[in-house]
Motif scaffolding. Structure first.
Motif, short mmCIF file in Angstrom:
data_model
loop_
_atom_site.label_atom_id
_atom_site.label_comp_id
_atom_site.label_asym_id
_atom_site.label_seq_id
_atom_site.Cartn_x
_atom_site.Cartn_y
_atom_site.Cartn_z
N GLN A 210 62.43 31.23 82.14
CA GLN A 210 62.64 31.69 83.51
C GLN A 210 63.26 30.58 84.32
OE1 GLN A 210 60.13 33.92 87.09
NE2 GLN A 210 59.15 33.46 85.14
N GLY A 211 64.30 30.91 85.07
CA GLY A 211 64.96 29.93 85.93
C GLY A 211 65.11 30.48 87.33
N ALA A 212 65.83 29.75 88.16
CA ALA A 212 66.01 30.15 89.55
C ALA A 212 66.77 31.46 89.67
CB ALA A 212 66.73 29.05 90.32
N SER A 213 67.70 31.71 88.72
CA SER A 213 68.57 32.89 88.87
C SER A 213 68.04 34.12 88.15
CB SER A 213 69.98 32.57 88.36
OG SER A 213 69.95 32.27 86.98
N ALA A 231 68.18 39.09 73.18
CA ALA A 231 67.61 38.54 74.41
C ALA A 231 68.35 39.16 75.58
CB ALA A 231 67.76 37.02 74.44
N VAL A 232 67.69 39.30 76.71
CA VAL A 232 68.33 39.81 77.91
C VAL A 232 67.97 38.92 79.09
CG1 VAL A 232 66.43 41.43 78.40
CG2 VAL A 232 68.68 41.82 79.41
N LYS A 233 68.97 38.56 79.88
CA LYS A 233 68.71 37.82 81.11
C LYS A 233 68.88 38.78 82.27
CE LYS A 233 69.62 33.70 83.82
NZ LYS A 233 70.19 32.34 83.87
N VAL A 234 67.79 39.00 83.01
CA VAL A 234 67.80 39.87 84.18
C VAL A 234 67.90 38.99 85.41
CG1 VAL A 234 66.57 41.65 85.45
CG2 VAL A 234 66.40 41.57 82.96
N PHE A 235 68.95 39.21 86.20
CA PHE A 235 69.19 38.36 87.36
C PHE A 235 68.35 38.81 88.55
CE2 PHE A 235 73.00 37.91 84.77
CZ PHE A 235 73.11 36.54 84.72
N LYS A 236 67.83 37.83 89.28
CA LYS A 236 66.98 38.13 90.42
C LYS A 236 67.78 38.61 91.63
CE LYS A 236 63.56 34.67 89.03
NZ LYS A 236 62.91 33.37 89.36
N THR A 240 70.48 30.83 94.67
CA THR A 240 69.69 29.74 94.09
C THR A 240 70.24 28.41 94.60
OG1 THR A 240 71.09 29.35 92.16
CG2 THR A 240 69.49 31.16 92.01
N SER A 241 69.63 27.33 94.14
CA SER A 241 70.12 26.01 94.51
C SER A 241 71.53 25.77 93.99
CB SER A 241 69.18 24.93 93.96
OG SER A 241 67.92 25.01 94.58
N ASP A 247 77.95 35.30 90.40
CA ASP A 247 78.97 34.37 89.93
C ASP A 247 78.62 33.81 88.56
OD1 ASP A 247 80.69 34.53 92.18
OD2 ASP A 247 79.32 33.26 93.30
N GLU A 248 77.33 33.59 88.33
CA GLU A 248 76.89 33.13 87.01
C GLU A 248 77.24 34.16 85.94
OE1 GLU A 248 72.74 32.14 84.56
OE2 GLU A 248 72.69 32.28 86.74
#
Length: 425
Positions: A210-213, A231-236, A240-241, A247-248
């Protein structure tokens, strides 16, 4: 974590660190009883909106975090603490920064996610400044005096209202990590279509990280005859900082295929909360982060497990892979913005993957590549430091010579990643 009751009962006498998280209507006067010892103070999430006029009585204070509060201005009292090294006022409601608010002793200033329209010229007096985090504000330009901060290494100015980058910024001698996506002058990339994968076809197993995004889950895709482990990355969806999660995602897609990048499988659709996300191949469990993120003490320098050593050939293998990935990114006009050991994954044979596009930006000016080359120079310095003393001196010397080329003070003299990748083989 400490409590106000402990503080008032004198239980924290002589403490060097104090962290309070309960609601505060005003700054607790009892904190001043720790003035002779207190070095780190964290009052984040307490609801404060002002500091006492005599805040400077905390004469030994080095680190002050006051994020997620209700400040509408950066307090001028910060300038009265002569030993302050790190200040964080992330996610307040700050619109105004008084000239006196800028403490010239600062090495690290965090003002992410506020409403700041202008920086005072006094920022140029921060000659020790290494890390300046300003993403998610309303800045339309940067003061020219900022170029006097010649030790500045990391700058986050994403998600502002900047119409361009000043020429002097691109010639700053030590600037190595720069993120500026989400500003009006940054073009949106033409995104190649990825397969859409319905959220209902994914069975969530557990959280991998888990990260900021966003949050990364291990999932099983059930839509095919053979179930796939992915794997899946779900954006918040929040700033973020480093910048904006959208954009990511866009730069991650634009980066394309490379053996040193995690392969994308598709984008999610039909998320119950309409969140965006990327589905990717599952990184084998024997991969681990090469380093850990910088600490408060190290500021812009990654830290490594005690006793970690590499052969010079393994160090060369890591450097070669990252240079190759970076060459591909910059050929696509992508600045990663966070080229660090903690964003590099390796296995025991030093097969290497480069990750985390949270600070990545599409750019136009070719000089921006030379800023990232300096970051690669810092990575080379880390790899050289991890090499065994009795190892191949010729390989280490090769890396050391390249490091010096990458970190020349005049950015335009630094090599491009394409030539670096060729030199490393």
């Amino acid at each position: 974590m400490h409590t106000l009751t402990q503080l008032r009962n004198g239980e924290l006498k002589g403490a060097a660190t104090l962290k309070l998280s309960e609601d505060l209507s005003q700054f607790p006067e009892e904190i001043f009883e720790l003035a002779d010892t207190l070095e780190t103070l964290d009052l984040s999430g307490t609801g404060l909106s002002e500091l006492p006029k005599d805040f400077g009585r905390l004469k030994k204070l080095k680190v002050f975090f006051c994020s997620d509060n209700n400040f509408t201005y950066l307090p001028g009292e910060l300038g009265d603490c002569l030993t302050l090294d790190i200040v964080g006022f992330k996610s307040n409601k700050i619109e105004t920064i008084f000239p006196k608010s800028i403490n010239c002793n600062l090495r690290w200033l965090i003002l992410t996610n506020n409403k700041i329209r202008e920086l005072p010229s006094t920022i140029g007096g921060c000659t020790r400044m290494q890390k300046l985090m300003l993403a998610g504000n309303r800045l339309t330009d940067l003061p020219e005096t900022l170029q006097n901060c010649r030790n500045l290494r990391l700058l986050r100015i994403s998600a502002n209202r900047l119409n361009g980058l000043p020429d002097w910024l691109l010639s700053m001698p030590k600037l190595s990590w720069l993120a500026f996506s989400g500003n009006p002058f940054v073009r949106s990339p033409k995104i190649e279509a990825l397969d859409l994968i319905s959220w209902t076809d994914l069975e969530l197993k557990h959280i991998l990280g888990q990260g900021a995004s966003g949050i990364i889950y291990q999932v099983r895709r059930n839509s095919r005859v053979l179930a796939e482990q992915l794997a899946v990355k779900v954006f918040k969806g929040e700033v973020t900082s480093d910048g904006l999660p959208e954009d990511e995602m866009n730069t991650c897609i634009t980066a394309g295929l490379h053996p040193g990048l995690v392969k994308l499988v598709g984008q999610i659709s039909n998320h119950p909360e309409n969140k965006k996300g990327l589905v990717m191949e599952l990184i084998p469990s024997n991969f681990h982060n090469l380093g850990a993120p910088p600490t408060l003490e190290s500021c812009t320098k990654d830290v490594f497990p005690e006793g970690l050593k590499l052969t010079s050939e393994k160090a060369l293998k890591i450097a070669s892979t990252i240079a190759s990935v970076a060459a591909q990114l910059h050929n696509k006009k992508i600045m990663h913005g966070d080229l660090y050991a903690h964003n590099i994954l390796i296995d025991n044979d030093c097969n290497t993957l480069f990750s985390d596009f949270g600070a990545a930006t599409i750019y136009e000016n070719p000089l921006l590549e030379k800023i990232e080359v300096s970051a690669f120079g810092y990575l080379l310095a880390d790899l050289i430091g991890l090499c065994r003393v009795d190892d191949n001196n010729l390989t280490v010397e090769k890396l050391r010579k390249l490091q010096k080329k990458c970190q020349q003070e005049l950015p335009n003299l630094r090599p491009r990643f394409e030539s670096i990748a060729m030199e490393l083989g």
